[in-house]
Design a protein around this motif. Structure first.
Motif, PDB file in Angstrom:
ATOM      1  N   ASP A 175      31.052  50.658  36.084  1.00 32.80           N
ATOM      2  CA  ASP A 175      30.157  49.666  35.476  1.00 32.80           C
ATOM      3  C   ASP A 175      30.027  48.445  36.382  1.00 32.80           C
ATOM      4  O   ASP A 175      28.923  47.935  36.613  1.00 32.80           O
ATOM      5  N   LYS A 176      31.156  47.997  36.900  1.00 30.47           N
ATOM      6  CA  LYS A 176      31.165  46.824  37.770  1.00 30.47           C
ATOM      7  C   LYS A 176      30.876  47.169  39.228  1.00 30.47           C
ATOM      8  O   LYS A 176      30.734  46.268  40.063  1.00 30.47           O
ATOM      9  N   LYS A 177      30.835  48.467  39.516  1.00 32.34           N
ATOM     10  CA  LYS A 177      30.563  48.956  40.878  1.00 32.34           C
ATOM     11  C   LYS A 177      31.557  48.388  41.878  1.00 32.34           C
ATOM     12  O   LYS A 177      31.185  47.880  42.947  1.00 32.34           O
ATOM     13  N   GLU A 178      32.859  48.467  41.507  1.00 29.80           N
ATOM     14  CA  GLU A 178      33.879  47.913  42.381  1.00 29.80           C
ATOM     15  C   GLU A 178      35.158  48.747  42.319  1.00 29.80           C
ATOM     16  O   GLU A 178      35.407  49.471  41.349  1.00 29.80           O
ATOM     17  N   VAL A 179      35.956  48.595  43.365  1.00 31.98           N
ATOM     18  CA  VAL A 179      37.260  49.243  43.428  1.00 31.98           C
ATOM     19  C   VAL A 179      38.270  48.326  42.753  1.00 31.98           C
ATOM     20  O   VAL A 179      38.430  47.165  43.144  1.00 31.98           O
ATOM     21  N   VAL A 180      38.944  48.840  41.732  1.00 30.06           N
ATOM     22  CA  VAL A 180      39.940  48.050  41.010  1.00 30.06           C
ATOM     23  C   VAL A 180      41.240  47.980  41.793  1.00 30.06           C
ATOM     24  O   VAL A 180      41.849  46.910  41.925  1.00 30.06           O
ATOM     25  N   SER A 181      41.676  49.094  42.318  1.00 33.79           N
ATOM     26  CA  SER A 181      42.897  49.115  43.121  1.00 33.79           C
ATOM     27  C   SER A 181      42.869  50.281  44.094  1.00 33.79           C
ATOM     28  O   SER A 181      42.244  51.317  43.834  1.00 33.79           O
ATOM     29  N   MET A 182      43.564  50.075  45.220  1.00 34.75           N
ATOM     30  CA  MET A 182      43.634  51.089  46.267  1.00 34.75           C
ATOM     31  C   MET A 182      44.757  50.682  47.209  1.00 34.75           C
ATOM     32  O   MET A 182      45.091  49.500  47.339  1.00 34.75           O
ATOM     33  N   SER A 183      45.360  51.634  47.872  1.00 33.33           N
ATOM     34  CA  SER A 183      46.439  51.342  48.803  1.00 33.33           C
ATOM     35  C   SER A 183      45.977  50.383  49.888  1.00 33.33           C
ATOM     36  O   SER A 183      44.906  50.555  50.481  1.00 33.33           O
ATOM     37  N   GLU A 184      46.780  49.366  50.148  1.00 34.16           N
ATOM     38  CA  GLU A 184      46.466  48.445  51.244  1.00 34.16           C
ATOM     39  C   GLU A 184      46.874  49.035  52.586  1.00 34.16           C
ATOM     40  O   GLU A 184      46.264  48.754  53.614  1.00 34.16           O
ATOM     41  N   GLN A 185      47.906  49.870  52.565  1.00 33.70           N
ATOM     42  CA  GLN A 185      48.394  50.460  53.811  1.00 33.70           C
ATOM     43  C   GLN A 185      47.536  51.643  54.250  1.00 33.70           C
ATOM     44  O   GLN A 185      47.385  51.905  55.449  1.00 33.70           O
ATOM     45  N   TYR A 186      46.959  52.349  53.263  1.00 30.90           N
ATOM     46  CA  TYR A 186      46.130  53.522  53.568  1.00 30.90           C
ATOM     47  C   TYR A 186      44.784  53.373  52.866  1.00 30.90           C
ATOM     48  O   TYR A 186      44.480  54.090  51.904  1.00 30.90           O
ATOM     49  N   PRO A 187      43.958  52.449  53.309  1.00 27.57           N
ATOM     50  CA  PRO A 187      42.692  52.169  52.598  1.00 27.57           C
ATOM     51  C   PRO A 187      41.604  53.194  52.927  1.00 27.57           C
ATOM     52  O   PRO A 187      41.668  53.911  53.922  1.00 27.57           O
ATOM     53  N   LEU A 188      40.616  53.230  52.058  1.00 29.85           N
ATOM     54  CA  LEU A 188      39.421  54.024  52.283  1.00 29.85           C
ATOM     55  C   LEU A 188      38.212  53.101  52.311  1.00 29.85           C
ATOM     56  O   LEU A 188      38.211  52.050  51.667  1.00 29.85           O
TER      57      LEU A 188
END
Length: 431
Positions: free
Chosen positions: A334-347
């Protein structure tokens, strides 16, 4: 004299030429292999393409020297479709050369379209079916639909790999193959009678039923119990067994539940004899069974079944792995955003919408392992993803789509692959 025997006779006549071609190809491949292990990780995937090219050129060289060999080879029922596989799958090539190919020749016709099961290579890992589709009209627009193998009128739980025909010019005849893999050993060859049911989809859907019986004896696999533990960067796995059949060499591996990383894949697994000759992934569209979350997995390689080398080694290269606690990616569509994701292994996520998202992998241009299979919405509902790959010489995208409005945000996805490598180079003696 049968067609197969004609091929063998011509092979014998051309053996000097073939030996030169094979030894040259092996030398090139071994040189690439040795260099490949010392180079950057991403070049290893380029190598697999190079291997295909070398083997393809080797066969082309042979057929230029011996047109009679190529002509007879193409004329044998069933082998015309298998030529393309023989060019880069040594196990299939050896099966044909050693007469381990059974001609069938059973046809069924619907609305002037004829489907013929030309021949079969069968073993305990499954079957390779060779077929011809022909009609007085063009068959360019047809494609295979649902394909099943039945025994005792019961559909077997098998894995089928088919391909589209993709002809550039109008044609009235298509020759192709169907690979059937048997991950649970459900095929009972003590009863050699089967039915192949296949649909062919064009302007209309046609269904063909092909009964066939195998008369040749099914080769027993050569089994080697290994049970050797390997530790790479603190991650443990055990090579349990190597089982070699005419179509495939099956490598059974169990990973340790206590690992703090998930092992997604092995960048290279190969068989190697005492002279450095190697058997790799070959032409099979099925590389193995078992997901990253299964501790027991099976990997398929080309078969050395008919070669019978005095010494045989299993050579395992780098691991594709990621820490278990770094796998989650949470997206609010809905917000078209990433809520959380690895900082060390980002995409690098792009084009987030209610219908999906894309992942850019330009820094890993040759990486093709699917990143996500499905997701869980905030209510724990399983969200099925469809994936497509878009890549060129400069770009690599994986595009994921999901059904709009059928989930509650946010949605959590768990990585099933990631271009992170643990360096490894180990050789295990099989015999």
């Amino acid at each position: 004299m049968s067609g197969i025997k004609k091929v063998q006779q011509l092979m014998d006549q051309q053996m000097e030429v073939i030996q030169v071609s094979q030894s040259t190809g092996s030398a090139i491949l071994n040189g690439i292999k040795l260099a490949q292990r010392k180079k950057q990780r991403k070049t290893k995937i380029v190598f697999s393409l190079s291997a295909v090219a070398v083997l393809f050129l080797g066969f082309t060289f042979m057929t230029r020297i011996s047109p009679a060999f190529a002509q007879v080879f193409e004329s044998i029922p069933g082998l015309g479709a298998i030529v393309a596989i023989i060019e880069y799958d040594r196990g299939v090539e050896d099966s044909v050369q050693n007469n381990y190919f059974e001609e069938i020749g059973v046809s069924n016709t619907e609305n002037e379209v004829t489907f013929t099961l030309d021949g079969v290579i069968a073993d305990e890992t499954g079957m390779l079916l060779s077929y011809t589709l022909e009609s007085p009209q063009s068959v360019n627009d047809y494609r295979l639909g649902k394909t099943v193998l039945l025994q005792n009128e019961e559909e077997l739980g098998l894995v089928y790999v088919t391909s589209d025909f993709a002809q550039d010019e109008q044609t009235n005849e298509i020759k192709n193959t169907i690979r059937i893999s048997d991950p649970s050993s459900v095929i009972d060859y003590s009863n050699p009678s089967f039915e192949l049911e296949v649909s062919v989809i064009g302007q209309e859907e046609l269904k063909f039923v092909i009964p066939f019986t195998l008369n040749n004896k099914i080769a027993k696999p050569k089994k080697y119990n290994i049970n050797q533990e390997v530790i790479v960067a603190g991650q443990k796995f055990t090579v349990e067994q190597v089982k070699i059949s005419p179509l495939h060499a099956a490598i059974e591996i169990e990973t340790d539940n206590q690992n703090d990383m998930v092992i997604f894949d092995f960048l290279s697994i190969e068989l190697q004899d005492g002279d450095g000759d190697m058997w790799g992934n070959g032409s099979s569209s099925i590389s193995g069974f078992g997901s990253a979350d299964n501790t027991k997995r099976t990997f398929f390689l080309e078969s050395s079944y008919f070669q019978e080398p005095k010494e045989l080694f299993l050579v395992i290269g780098d691991l594709v792995a990621l820490p278990k606690d770094e796998r989650e990616v949470v997206i609010d569509f809905d917000k078209k955003e990433v809520v959380s994701m690895s900082e060390q292994y980002p995409l690098q996520l792009e084009n987030i919408s209610e219908e999906g998202f894309a992942v850019r992998l330009d820094e890993h241009i040759h990486y093709k392992h699917t990143l996500f299979n499905n997701g869980l919405d905030t209510n724990g509902k399983n969200i099925v993803l469809s994936v497509s790959n878009r890549f060129s010489d400069t770009e690599n995208f994986q595009v994921f789509t999901l059904e709009k409005g059928m989930y509650e945000n946010p949605v959590t996805f768990e990585l099933q692959g990631y271009p992170n490598y643990l360096e490894n180079d180990i050789s295990i003696k099989i015999k």
